[in-house]
Enzyme design. Structure first.
Site, PDB file in Angstrom:
ATOM      1  N   ASP A  39       6.138  -0.793   3.578  1.00 26.65           N
ATOM      2  CA  ASP A  39       5.158   0.241   3.238  1.00 26.65           C
ATOM      3  C   ASP A  39       4.055   0.335   4.286  1.00 26.65           C
ATOM      4  O   ASP A  39       3.369   1.350   4.376  1.00 26.65           O
ATOM      5  CB  ASP A  39       4.502  -0.071   1.898  1.00 26.65           C
ATOM      6  CG  ASP A  39       5.468   0.071   0.733  1.00 26.65           C
ATOM      7  OD1 ASP A  39       6.272   1.003   0.740  1.00 26.65           O
ATOM      8  OD2 ASP A  39       5.413  -0.773  -0.178  1.00 26.65           O
ATOM      9  N   ASP A  67       3.175  12.545  -1.776  1.00 23.93           N
ATOM     10  CA  ASP A  67       1.723  12.301  -1.805  1.00 23.93           C
ATOM     11  C   ASP A  67       0.842  13.519  -1.571  1.00 23.93           C
ATOM     12  O   ASP A  67      -0.345  13.475  -1.881  1.00 23.93           O
ATOM     13  CB  ASP A  67       1.302  11.236  -0.779  1.00 23.93           C
ATOM     14  CG  ASP A  67       1.583   9.826  -1.240  1.00 23.93           C
ATOM     15  OD1 ASP A  67       2.178   9.670  -2.313  1.00 23.93           O
ATOM     16  OD2 ASP A  67       1.218   8.888  -0.523  1.00 23.93           O
TER      17      ASP A  67
END
Length: 676
Positions: A408, A184
Site C-alpha cells: 500500500d 478514492d
C-alpha cells in the site's frame, strides 16, 4: 459525533523499466458507425483489421457464469511464495495506474497483451482498474499519480481515449470487460474537501476545479459506449461513508459525477466497496442492532455511531440509497475481499460475553485492526473470501481488486520515479491523527513503495486467510471446488430444504458447511440439508462451503434464497418504541428514525406507518422504503433488515421537502408504538 474520514489505498503492480510511449488519439465516438461502414466498404482496409470475435451479449451480472482472467504477472509472484500456488490461479484486477501501463514494457504486459492472454486462457471476463485522475488520491501521499490537478485534457486524450480504443477492438468483443473507475476520487470529495473533518488543501482544489467529477464522468461516458464494458464506480467502504451524515451525500455525489461530461446513470453497471481495504465482508458475531446493557453497539469506540458494522450490509444499504438517487434498480455491487479475511489465532469464534459495549465489540469483531481508519499494510490481515459470483442479495461478486502481496505504501521515504510519496500511515511507529483516533497505524515494517511486491505481507495474508487455504509450504494447500448447483428443493412454514452437487478435491472432501444469512448452521457429509426451526413467511439466504481432510475450505457457493410458507398466524407481535430526530432547513428536512422492539417476540417483515404534515414529499430514504400518501407515511423494511428481534432495534432515515413535524402516532405491524 466524531466521523473519521478513513482512507483506502489502491495500487497496481508497478510498471518498471523503460516504457514504450503510447500514441494517444481522441476517439471519434460520434463517427463510429460511419467509420465502420467505411471500413466495411474498403477491402484493403478490412484486410488489416483484427478478426472480429463474436460479440458478448449484454448481461445483468457480468460475473454470472463467467470464466475470469488470471493475470500471469501477479500469478507468478504469488506462486513463487511458499504455499502461494494455492491461490495463484485466483483472478485479480489489472491496474492501469499510469499512461505507460497501457502500452506496457519488457517486464509488465500492456493492456492489449492482457486481453490477448485472456483470450488464450479461454477466459470471457477481464477486470481492469482505471486509476490516473489528475491530482489522484488527494488525501494521502503513498499513491499520488503522474497527472497534476489541472491536467484533465491529458487524462482524457492520453489515458482514457487510448484505453477505449483498445477495448473497442472487435478482436475483444467476446470478452466481458469490468472496469473499476478511479478508486478514492469521489469519496474524497464527500469527506475530505470543503470544510469537512478530514479536509485537505489538495482535495479542496479538486472539489473546486471539478476535475474528479469531470474525469469520472468522461471515463464512464467513453468506456460505457463500448457494448461489452461494465463500469463499476469506487464507493469507499463502511468505515469511510457508513455514517448517517455521509451515506446519502455520497450517493448524491456519485449521481452528480455519473451525469457529468456526457455520462448518464446508464453508463454505470454498479459500484464497488472496500477497494484495497481491510474491512470485514461480514461480521458473524457482531450486528449493528446489538446492544449491551441498554447501550447500542453504535456507541462503541470502534463503530463510533456508524450505521454499518461490515461491508456487505454497507454495500446493500448504499445500493438502496443509490437507487433512490436515480440509478437503475438493477445495479450490482462488488466487494473487494482480497485482504479482509482476518483469520489466524486472533479471530474470535463466538460473540463476546463482555458486559460493556466497548469490550463486547472488541471481543466480537473479526476485523482486528487497531482502528477502522487504518489502511496501510495492516498487520494481522489475511486473504478473504475467494472471488465468487452472486454471493448475496444485491452483490454481483466478491472480487480481488487489490492483488494480494502488493504494498500500500512504503514504511519510510524511498526515492522513486513514479510520483509516489511517503505517508506516515504506512510507518509502523506512527502514533496517528484525528482520522484514525490518534492510534498507532498498525502498518507492517519494511514495506516497499506502493504497488511493489511485498513478500512478507503476502505470506502473512496466506497464513491468516479466512476461509483458510492450508499451511504455507506444508503439504496440500488446494481448497475443494466450490459447491455447485445449490437449490431449494422444498419449504414448509418452519423449514427450508436444500441440495447441491458434490465438490472435488486433491485429497477427499469430508463435508459441507451450510450458512444461513452468513452464519454457519450445520456441517453435513451429505449433499442435502433441511434447515428446521425457522419463522413462517420469511426469506433466508443460503450458501455452502466444502472442506477437505487437509483442513482447507472452499469459497462459498452462489447464494440461493428460500422463503418459508405462511403459517396463518401473521407476523411477530410485541410492544414497540419509536424515536424521531430531525435536522431542518428552509423548505426541507432530514429525519433519522429508530424503531425498537420492546416485546418478547420478533417483529417479522416490519412495516411502520406514521403521520406527516400535509404536503410532505420524501425525496430519498435509506435502510427502508418510504412513501407518502396524504398525511400518512409508510416505511417498509429492505432485504437486509427484514426483522426486528425481541429487544432489538432498526434504524432508517429519509429526506424530504415541505414542513417537518414529529409524528403524532406510529404503528409497526399494526400495533401502536410509544414515541420519544
Amino acid at each position: 459525533m466524531s466521523v473519521p474520514a478513513s482512507h483506502t489505498e489502491e495500487h497496481p503492480l508497478n510498471v518498471r523499466g523503460p516504457a514504450r510511449p503510447p500514441t494517444p488519439r481522441r476517439r471519434p465516438r460520434a463517427l463510429g458507425a460511419l467509420a465502420a461502414l467505411a471500413l466495411a466498404a474498403g477491402t484493403a482496409l478490412v484486410a488489416v483489421q483484427p478478426a472480429a470475435a463474436a460479440t458478448a451479449a449484454r448481461v445483468d451480472n457480468p460475473y454470472a457464469g463467467a470464466t475470469t482472467y488470471v493475470n500471469p504477472d501477479w500469478s507468478a509472484l504469488a506462486a513463487a511464495e511458499p504455499g502461494g500456488d494455492a491461490v495463484a490461479d485466483e483472478p485479480t484486477f489489472v491496474w492501469l495506474d499510469q499512461i505507460a501501463a497501457i502500452e506496457g514494457d519488457s517486464e509488465k504486459r500492456g493492456l492489449r497483451e492482457h486481453l490477448d492472454t485472456a483470450l488464450d486462457q479461454g477466459a470471457n471476463l477481464v477486470q481492469l482498474v482505471v486509476y490516473d485522475l489528475p491530482g489522484r488520491d488527494c488525501a494521502a501521499l503513498a499513491s499520488n499519480g503522474e497527472l497534476g490537478p489541472a491536467e484533465i485534457g491529458r487524462y482524457e486524450s492520453d489515458y482514457i481515449d487510448p484505453i477505449a480504443d483498445i477495448l473497442d477492438d472487435p478482436a475483444y468483443a467476446s470478452l466481458r470487460i469490468v472496469t473499476l473507475i478511479e478508486p478514492d476520487s469521489l469519496p474524497n470529495l464527500v469527506t475530505n474537501a470543503g470544510g469537512t473533518a478530514g479536509s485537505t488543501d489538495a482535495c479542496a482544489t479538486m472539489k473546486a476545479n471539478g476535475n474528479y467529477e469531470k474525469g469520472v464522468g468522461y471515463a464512464l461516458h467513453t468506456l460505457g459506449a463500448i457494448p461489452n464494458v461494465y463500469n463499476y464506480v469506487d464507493a469507499a467502504h463502511h468505515g469511510w461513508l457508513g455514517w448517517d451524515s455521509n451515506l446519502v451525500p455520497a450517493a448524491q455525489e456519485f449521481k452528480k459525477a455519473a451525469t457529468t461530461s456526457g455520462a448518464t446513470v446508464n453508463d454505470v453497471a454498479g459500484f464497488i466497496v472496500n477497494t484495497a481495504n481491510y474491512s470485514a465482508t461480514t461480521e458473524p458475531y457482531l450486528k449493528i442492532t446489538d446492544s449491551v446493557n441498554g447501550q447500542t453497539v453504535r456507541q462503541s469506540k470502534w463503530l463510533d455511531w456508524n450505521q454499518y458494522a461490515d461491508e456487505q450490509t454497507f454495500a446493500q444499504g448504499l445500493r438502496t440509497a443509490l437507487v433512490a438517487q436515480g440509478f437503475d434498480s438493477g445495479i450490482g455491487m462488488l466487494i473487494d475481499t482480497s485482504r479482509n479475511g482476518w483469520g489466524g489465532s486472533a479471530r474470535p469464534t463466538a460473540p463476546s460475553t463482555a458486559t460493556s459495549v466497548d469490550a463486547f465489540v472488541d471481543g466480537s469483531r473479526t476485523d482486528r485492526r487497531i482502528h477502522a481508519g487504518n489502511w496501510c499494510n495492516q498487520s494481522g490481515a489475511g486473504l478473504g473470501e475467494r472471488p465468487a459470483a452472486s454471493p448475496a442479495t444485491g452483490i454481483d461478486a466478491y472480487v480481488w481488486a487489490k492483488p494480494p502481496g502488493e504494498s500500500d505504501g512504503s514504511s519510510k521515504a524511498i526515492d522513486n520515479d513514479e510520483g509516489k510519496g511517503f505517508d506516515r500511515m504506512c510507518d509502523p511507529t506512527y502514533t496517528g491523527n484525528g482520522r484514525n483516533g490518534n492510534s498507532m497505524s498498525g502498518a507492517l515494517a519494511d514495506s516497499p513503495v506502493a504497488g511493489h511486491w511485498f513478500s512478507a505481507q503476502f505470506r502473512q495474508l496466506l497464513a491468516n486467510a479466512y476461509p483458510p487455504v492450508g499451511s504455507p509450504g506444508g503439504g496440500d494447500t488446494r481448497a475443494p471446488s466450490v459447491p455447485a448447483g445449490l437449490k431449494v428443493t422444498g419449504t414448509t412454514a418452519a423449514s427450508v430444504s436444500l441440495s447441491w452437487s458434490a465438490s472435488t478435491d486433491d485429497t477427499a472432501v469430508t463435508g459441507y458447511d451450510v450458512y444461513r444469512d452468513g452464519t454457519k448452521v450445520t456441517t453435513t457429509s451429505a449433499t442435502s440439508y433441511t434447515d428446521p426451526g425457522l419463522k413462517a413467511s420469511t426469506a433466508y439466504a443460503y450458501t455452502v462451503r466444502a472442506k477437505d481432510a487437509a483442513g482447507n475450505v472452499s469459497a462459498a457457493s452462489a447464494a440461493v434464497t428460500g422463503t418459508t410458507a405462511a403459517s396463518g398466524g401473521g407476523g411477530g407481535t410485541g410492544a414497540c418504541a419509536a424515536t424521531w430526530k430531525a435536522n431542518t432547513w428552509s423548505g426541507g428536512f432530514q429525519a433519522d428514525v429508530t424503531l425498537k422492539n420492546t416485546g418478547d417476540r420478533p417483529l417479522t417483515a416490519w412495516k411502520a406507518t406514521f403521520t406527516v404534515p400535509s404536503g410532505t414529499v420524501v425525496t430519498n430514504a435509506w435502510s427502508a422504503t418510504v412513501s407518502v400518501s396524504g398525511t400518512t407515511a409508510t416505511a417498509t423494511h429492505v432485504d437486509y433488515n427484514t426483522d426486528i428481534a425481541a429487544g432489538g432495534s432498526v434504524s432508517f432515515g429519509y429526506q424530504g421537502t415541505g414542513t417537518y413535524a414529529a409524528p403524532t402516532s406510529v404503528t409497526v405491524n399494526g400495533q401502536s408504538c410509544a414515541l420519544s
